[in-house]
Write a protein that holds these residues in place. Structure first.
Motif, mmCIF file in Angstrom:
data_model
loop_
_atom_site.group_PDB
_atom_site.id
_atom_site.type_symbol
_atom_site.label_atom_id
_atom_site.label_comp_id
_atom_site.label_asym_id
_atom_site.label_seq_id
_atom_site.Cartn_x
_atom_site.Cartn_y
_atom_site.Cartn_z
ATOM 1 N N ALA A 3 0.838 -1.202 0.000
ATOM 2 C CA ALA A 3 0.000 0.000 0.000
ATOM 3 C C ALA A 3 0.867 1.242 0.000
ATOM 4 O O ALA A 3 1.856 1.328 0.722
ATOM 5 N N GLY A 4 0.508 2.206 -0.830
ATOM 6 C CA GLY A 4 1.250 3.453 -0.911
ATOM 7 C C GLY A 4 2.373 3.434 -1.929
ATOM 8 O O GLY A 4 2.970 4.462 -2.206
ATOM 9 N N THR A 5 2.701 2.270 -2.457
ATOM 10 C CA THR A 5 3.783 2.190 -3.442
ATOM 11 C C THR A 5 3.304 1.748 -4.815
ATOM 12 O O THR A 5 4.084 1.695 -5.754
ATOM 13 N N VAL A 6 2.024 1.421 -4.941
ATOM 14 C CA VAL A 6 1.476 0.943 -6.208
ATOM 15 C C VAL A 6 0.437 1.940 -6.704
ATOM 16 O O VAL A 6 -0.372 2.444 -5.916
ATOM 17 N N ARG A 7 0.469 2.231 -7.999
ATOM 18 C CA ARG A 7 -0.525 3.147 -8.568
ATOM 19 C C ARG A 7 -1.921 2.536 -8.484
ATOM 20 O O ARG A 7 -2.087 1.328 -8.614
ATOM 21 N N ASN A 8 -2.908 3.387 -8.303
ATOM 22 C CA ASN A 8 -4.294 2.941 -8.367
ATOM 23 C C ASN A 8 -4.617 2.700 -9.839
ATOM 24 O O ASN A 8 -4.611 3.626 -10.643
ATOM 25 N N LEU A 9 -4.880 1.474 -10.203
ATOM 26 C CA LEU A 9 -5.120 1.133 -11.599
ATOM 27 C C LEU A 9 -6.603 1.033 -11.934
ATOM 28 O O LEU A 9 -6.983 0.421 -12.912
ATOM 29 N N GLY A 10 -7.441 1.651 -11.121
ATOM 30 C CA GLY A 10 -8.882 1.584 -11.348
ATOM 31 C C GLY A 10 -9.339 2.506 -12.459
ATOM 32 O O GLY A 10 -8.585 3.315 -12.988
ATOM 33 N N ALA A 11 -10.591 2.371 -12.826
ATOM 34 C CA ALA A 11 -11.224 3.221 -13.824
ATOM 35 C C ALA A 11 -12.499 3.797 -13.214
ATOM 36 O O ALA A 11 -13.052 3.243 -12.274
ATOM 37 N N ALA A 101 -43.635 7.312 -19.303
ATOM 38 C CA ALA A 101 -42.744 8.397 -18.914
ATOM 39 C C ALA A 101 -41.869 7.936 -17.759
ATOM 40 O O ALA A 101 -42.217 7.005 -17.033
ATOM 41 N N GLY A 102 -40.742 8.601 -17.586
ATOM 42 C CA GLY A 102 -39.828 8.280 -16.495
ATOM 43 C C GLY A 102 -38.444 8.813 -16.792
ATOM 44 O O GLY A 102 -38.295 9.851 -17.436
ATOM 45 N N THR A 103 -37.430 8.073 -16.355
ATOM 46 C CA THR A 103 -36.045 8.481 -16.548
ATOM 47 C C THR A 103 -35.221 7.297 -17.032
ATOM 48 O O THR A 103 -35.329 6.196 -16.488
ATOM 49 N N LEU A 104 -34.392 7.529 -18.051
ATOM 50 C CA LEU A 104 -33.473 6.526 -18.559
ATOM 51 C C LEU A 104 -32.108 6.780 -17.927
ATOM 52 O O LEU A 104 -31.625 7.916 -17.926
ATOM 53 N N VAL A 105 -31.506 5.726 -17.352
ATOM 54 C CA VAL A 105 -30.205 5.853 -16.685
ATOM 55 C C VAL A 105 -29.231 4.856 -17.310
ATOM 56 O O VAL A 105 -29.548 3.673 -17.428
ATOM 57 N N VAL A 106 -28.054 5.338 -17.693
ATOM 58 C CA VAL A 106 -27.006 4.504 -18.281
ATOM 59 C C VAL A 106 -25.775 4.574 -17.390
ATOM 60 O O VAL A 106 -25.332 5.659 -17.013
ATOM 61 N N THR A 107 -25.231 3.396 -17.030
ATOM 62 C CA THR A 107 -24.024 3.312 -16.204
ATOM 63 C C THR A 107 -22.930 2.675 -17.046
ATOM 64 O O THR A 107 -23.145 1.638 -17.667
ATOM 65 N N TYR A 108 -21.754 3.313 -17.060
ATOM 66 C CA TYR A 108 -20.647 2.805 -17.875
ATOM 67 C C TYR A 108 -19.302 3.163 -17.261
ATOM 68 O O TYR A 108 -19.210 4.050 -16.420
ATOM 69 N N THR A 109 -18.263 2.461 -17.700
ATOM 70 C CA THR A 109 -16.893 2.762 -17.289
ATOM 71 C C THR A 109 -16.240 3.592 -18.379
ATOM 72 O O THR A 109 -16.309 3.233 -19.559
ATOM 73 N N VAL A 110 -15.617 4.694 -17.975
ATOM 74 C CA VAL A 110 -14.887 5.546 -18.908
ATOM 75 C C VAL A 110 -13.539 4.890 -19.178
ATOM 76 O O VAL A 110 -12.805 4.545 -18.248
ATOM 77 N N ARG A 111 -13.234 4.677 -20.461
ATOM 78 C CA ARG A 111 -11.954 4.075 -20.847
ATOM 79 C C ARG A 111 -11.383 4.828 -22.028
ATOM 80 O O ARG A 111 -12.033 5.686 -22.607
ATOM 81 N N GLY A 112 -10.161 4.481 -22.411
ATOM 82 C CA GLY A 112 -9.549 5.080 -23.588
ATOM 83 C C GLY A 112 -10.285 4.639 -24.842
ATOM 84 O O GLY A 112 -11.013 3.645 -24.845
ATOM 85 N N SER A 113 -10.100 5.356 -25.939
ATOM 86 C CA SER A 113 -10.800 5.028 -27.184
ATOM 87 C C SER A 113 -10.434 3.649 -27.713
ATOM 88 O O SER A 113 -11.176 3.070 -28.501
ATOM 89 N N ASP A 114 -9.302 3.098 -27.240
ATOM 90 C CA ASP A 114 -8.918 1.736 -27.643
ATOM 91 C C ASP A 114 -9.482 0.687 -26.689
ATOM 92 O O ASP A 114 -9.211 -0.497 -26.829
#
Length: 124
Positions: A3-11, A101-114
Motif C-alpha cells: 500500500a502506498g507504493t502501487v498506482r491505483n489502476l482503477g477506472a 414516462a420516467g427516466t433513462l439511466v445509463v451506467t458505464y466505465t470511462v476508458r480510452g478510445s482503444d
C-alpha cells in the motif's frame, strides 16, 4: 503490492440520465471505448412495450416501458458493443412507447478510445 507504493489502476464508473417522454426519442453520448454496465428505465407512467436500445445504430437490447424499475434485456450477440462502444463517441438512443414516462439511466466505465481502462506500469 505494498500500500502506498502501487498506482491505483482503477477506472471511473459514471452514470448519465435523461427524462423519457412518451413516444419521444432520447439520446445520450457515450465516450469512445466506454464499457456499458447497465441501462435502466425508471418508469413512473407505464405502458405496454419493449422498444430497442441502440448504441451507434447497433441494437444492444430492449427495455420495457412497464411501470417500475426495468433493466435492459441483452442477448449474447449484443455483448460486444456493450464491452466497447467503439473507437469514436457513440450515441445511445431509446424511444419510450406512447403514454409512458420516467427516466433513462445509463451506467458505464470511462476508458480510452482503444478500450484500455488502466495504465500499464506501476509506480516505484
Amino acid at each position: 503490492t505494498t500500500a502506498g507504493t502501487v498506482r491505483n489502476l482503477g477506472a471511473t464508473v459514471v452514470t448519465q440520465s435523461v427524462p423519457m417522454v412518451a413516444g419521444s426519442a432520447v439520446t445520450l453520448m457515450l465516450p469512445a471505448g466506454a464499457l456499458i454496465h447497465d441501462v435502466q428505465g425508471y418508469v413512473t407512467t407505464g405502458a405496454v412495450g419493449t422498444p430497442d436500445v441502440t448504441v451507434g445504430g447497433t441494437i444492444i437490447g430492449t427495455l420495457s416501458t412497464a411501470a417500475g424499475l426495468n433493466a435492459l434485456s441483452v442477448t449474447a450477440a449484443n455483448v460486444g458493443t456493450m464491452l466497447n462502444v467503439g473507437s469514436t463517441d457513440a450515441l445511445l438512443s431509446y424511444t419510450a412507447t406512447a403514454a409512458s414516462a420516467g427516466t433513462l439511466v445509463v451506467t458505464y466505465t470511462v476508458r480510452g478510445s482503444d478500450g484500455a481502462a488502466n495504465p500499464t506500469t506501476y509506480q516505484n
